[in-house]
Design an enzyme around this catalytic site. Structure first.
Site, PDB file in Angstrom:
ATOM      1  N   GLU A  12      -6.245 -10.692  -0.940  1.00  0.00           N
ATOM      2  CA  GLU A  12      -7.013 -10.412   0.288  1.00  0.00           C
ATOM      3  C   GLU A  12      -8.523 -10.343   0.014  1.00  0.00           C
ATOM      4  OE1 GLU A  12      -5.470  -7.085   2.495  1.00  0.00           O
ATOM      5  OE2 GLU A  12      -3.390  -7.573   2.008  1.00  0.00           O
ATOM      6  N   GLU A  62       0.798  -1.232   0.000  1.00  0.00           N
ATOM      7  CA  GLU A  62       0.000   0.000   0.000  1.00  0.00           C
ATOM      8  C   GLU A  62       0.834   1.287   0.000  1.00  0.00           C
ATOM      9  OE1 GLU A  62      -2.940  -0.362   3.144  1.00  0.00           O
ATOM     10  OE2 GLU A  62      -3.324  -2.431   2.599  1.00  0.00           O
ATOM     11  N   ASN A 120       2.092  -5.293  -3.150  1.00  0.00           N
ATOM     12  CA  ASN A 120       0.693  -5.591  -2.817  1.00  0.00           C
ATOM     13  C   ASN A 120      -0.071  -4.298  -2.523  1.00  0.00           C
ATOM     14  OD1 ASN A 120      -1.299  -7.680  -2.042  1.00  0.00           O
ATOM     15  ND2 ASN A 120      -1.094  -6.847   0.031  1.00  0.00           N
ATOM     16  N   HIS A 144     -10.510  -6.251  -1.713  1.00  0.00           N
ATOM     17  CA  HIS A 144     -11.560  -6.091  -0.700  1.00  0.00           C
ATOM     18  C   HIS A 144     -12.731  -5.411  -1.419  1.00  0.00           C
ATOM     19  CE1 HIS A 144      -9.027  -7.313   2.610  1.00  0.00           C
ATOM     20  NE2 HIS A 144      -8.074  -6.507   2.171  1.00  0.00           N
ATOM     21  N   ASP A 168     -12.339 -10.394  -0.060  1.00  0.00           N
ATOM     22  CA  ASP A 168     -13.603 -10.613   0.643  1.00  0.00           C
ATOM     23  C   ASP A 168     -14.661  -9.767  -0.048  1.00  0.00           C
ATOM     24  OD1 ASP A 168     -12.686  -8.166   1.794  1.00  0.00           O
ATOM     25  OD2 ASP A 168     -12.192  -9.140   3.683  1.00  0.00           O
TER      26      ASP A 168
END
Ligand code: G3I
Length: 355
Positions: free
Chosen positions: A266, A152, A200, A236, A268
């Site tokens: 990651e 990030e 990432n 996400h 979801d």
């Protein structure tokens, strides 16, 4: 009328549960067969809970510590490393023949107080970063096959975020933009030349200013031989608005043209939930399964998309609940009782179809 509605609702729930149940226990072997890593983030303190650990070993062929390899856990002070929680995850994964992703060596957040309050100068920070990357990557050499080296670093406009590592005060490379990121990759490569090294990030999944900046950085690194091997797309996402799959596909394709791998790292799919963390609308579960299906398909279509990982696997334990103050959640493959949701059937079907 009410009775009929209730009956239909019940029928839908039973069908969804049955679809999910049928998929349980097959994901890992199907992923192996499809030639893709199917992973999840894990919490070391939960490994002792039988349904938690048995679901892991049954359904996944890759694990990643959710927090245990972050600075705030690994570095209680400047002199020592606490590998305890991360070592437990690594031992569990090894005992069960699973791959291990490492997360993360450099991030603006989740750093220990001694580091933030230390008033370190640039040269000192460079030495601290060197010792950290060398110590951690060295400790897991031959065990962690892929690292999120930097996490990030870009904001939504594609500019570099301020951070202790970049420019506050930074490791001495603040005038040279992505040079501090390059330095971290070079340090990690020296510590384990066989590990795959990833950058990432979140919200750089579609074609947008952030993913443009990441693409430009990878292009530059690859042209100069900087050891970068992949991009982690965090993913996400939510049921509303639904993710733009076509744009995500375009981004995966363009990254592949640079010769790097893509990992979904990651995933979801957040839903509106009630105070108990249960989906407000049952129909959202169908939308959620469709999103899982479409995202896995977008990955399977590209040979360089080699891992599909969710950020946790049971709605019982997910960062979404705490971060959304309970308004969004239920984003994972299994419900709070470890029962497979319709998402599992969607994943199973796509894995069966293969690449
Ligand atoms: O372990 C301590 C516990 O001892 C203490 O009592 C408690 C009090 O708050 O905190 C516990 O630590 C928390 C930790 O999760 C538990 O695993 C931290 O406060 C909390 O900040 C931490 O949140 C994590 C967050 O990153 C920050 O590290 C979430 O679990 C984790 O899911 C989330 O993951 C991030 C990825 O690393 C990067 N991408 C975004 C993603 C979601 O935010």
């Amino acid at each position: 009328m009410l009775c009929r509605r209730l009956f239909l609702l019940l029928k839908t729930v039973v069908i969804l549960l049955a679809l999910g149940q049928a998929a349980a226990g097959q994901l890992r072997s199907l992923a192996d067969r499809a030639g893709i890593l199917l992973g999840t983030a894990v919490r070391s303190e939960r490994l002792s809970e039988p349904p938690y650990s048995s679901t892991l070993t049954r359904e996944f062929n890759m694990l990643e510590p959710e927090d245990a390899m972050k600075w705030f856990v690994l570095r209680p002070n400047s002199q020592t490393f606490d590998f305890g929680p991360a070592d437990r995850i690594v031992a569990f994964a090894q005992a069960n023949g699973m791959k291990i992703r490492g997360h993360t060596l450099l991030w603006a957040r989740q750093n220990p107080q001694w580091l933030l309050d230390g008033n370190f100068r640039e040269k000192e920070l460079l030495e601290i970063l060197k010792a950290h990357i060398t110590g951690v990557v060295g400790h897991y050499r031959g065990k962690v096959f892929a690292w999120d080296v930097v996490n990030e670093a870009f904001d939504e406009s594609g500019n570099l975020r301020d951070s202790i590592w970049y420019n506050q005060p930074g490791i001495g490379l603040a005038e040279q933009r992505t040079a501090y990121i390059e330095k971290a990759f070079r340090l990690a490569h020296t510590a384990d030349p066989d590990a795959l090294l990833f950058y990432n990030d979140a919200e750089g999944e579609t074609m947008n200013p952030k993913s443009d900046a990441i693409y430009a950085m990878v292009k530059d690194f690859r042209s100069r031989g900087v050891p970068i091997h992949g991009i982690g797309l965090q993913m996400h996402v939510a049921s509303d608005p639904r993710p733009n799959i076509a744009s995500i596909r375009d981004n995966i394709v363009r990254l592949g043209s640079l010769g790097v791998q893509v990992h979904i790292t990651e995933l979801d799919v957040a839903l509106p939930v009630d105070a108990a963390g249960l989906p407000l609308h049952n129909t959202d579960l169908t939308v959620q399964a469709a999103i899982y299906r479409e995202l896995l398909r977008a990955c399977l279509e590209q040979p360089h998309c080699t891992a599909f990982q969710t950020w946790g696997f049971t709605d019982r334990y997910s960062w979404l609940q705490s971060s959304s103050h309970g308004s969004r959640g239920a984003g994972l493959l299994f419900n709070r009782q470890y029962r497979p949701k319709a998402n599992c059937a969607a994943i199973r079907d796509e894995l069966r179809r293969g690449r």
